[in-house]
Scaffold this motif. Sequence first.
Motif: not given
Length: 364
Positions: A202-205, A166-167, A178-181, A139-140
């Motif tokens: 893992h961000i991409a999947g 990512g989250f 979601i990257p949430s850079w 979680n973010p």
Amino acid sequence: MQIEPLKNWGVAEDKPWVISGPCSAETEEQLTETALALVEKGVKTIRAGVWKPRTRPGTFEGIGKDALGWINNIRTQVPEDVKFAVEVATAQHVEQALEAKIDVLWVGARSSVNPFTMQDIADALRGVDVPVLVKNPINPDLALWIGAMERIAGAGITKIGAIHRGFSSHKKTRFRNIPSWHLALELKREYPELPMICDPSHIAGDSALIAELSQKAMDLDFDGLMIESHRDPANAWSDAKQQVTPDVLSEIVEGLSIPTASSGNVEFNSQLTELREQIDQLDRELFDTLAERMKVVDKIGNYKRDNNVTVFQMRRWDEILKTRSDWAKELGLNQDMMFEVFTHIHEAAVRRQMDILEKKEAGV
């Protein structure tokens, strides 16, 4: 936290530091073939999933300790400067990995989210000198991510790095996570010496998105990449869709453009300063616009209060999402980004109107 710069770790000669290998060590033959192919492509740090924390029981959860023996067998077939990295999720994992002389450990997202688990892992690391990378929690929550690394630092570890993977979110986007850079960048701002590694797998999947995400990480001055690679991704026992072959990994890395933090070109720096001044001015205008928007929000809140109208109205929220998404598309803006931006703006507006209602109920 006391953090030793990555250049002193003895694992990365050039940028980016590439960590690659299969999601899971499935068989000794599979791991060996994949690792040797990666080393041939210039990869100096091989990753392998030995223990696999899976969402549901009954799925493949890793070979376990036996795979550590496979890694040590591979060591005899590769140059001495090749390092090996595995994920640890318990104190026992740490002890077994250290006994097998694994060079780099990382802690996964399902572990970093739990302070009790992190403390157990930290206690098992006390008194050793080994690089430890910590993935962001699922979680973010930036404080939770920092807290996980602080526990590792509290055990005397100074070679600490972060992995951005990512989250999780209920929203459907083109990415698995979601990257949430901005959260990773905020972490880097707070701890400039902290090595930041991106996990585009893992961000991409989806392996088709890995090159794009890897370049994005380089553009944001990340220090390295952790990319899952398998000799035969289609038949991998876990996360088949997000793994690439060693050949494709090599193409991704060779195709990266590595920007510099600054330029010695005086004319270039002058242009950059001018453009940044334009950004500052535009940001100021954005804030002015948001302030004006909140004034209108307050007027709407007062109207709702006086006319006994509910603060949150789903139909209006659906209308906002639809129109703003259309506007973003028309202007060539990222729709996922605009969704996230307007979610925050809308939540702030609802809170302001709730404050107005609570003041009425309190007789203020």
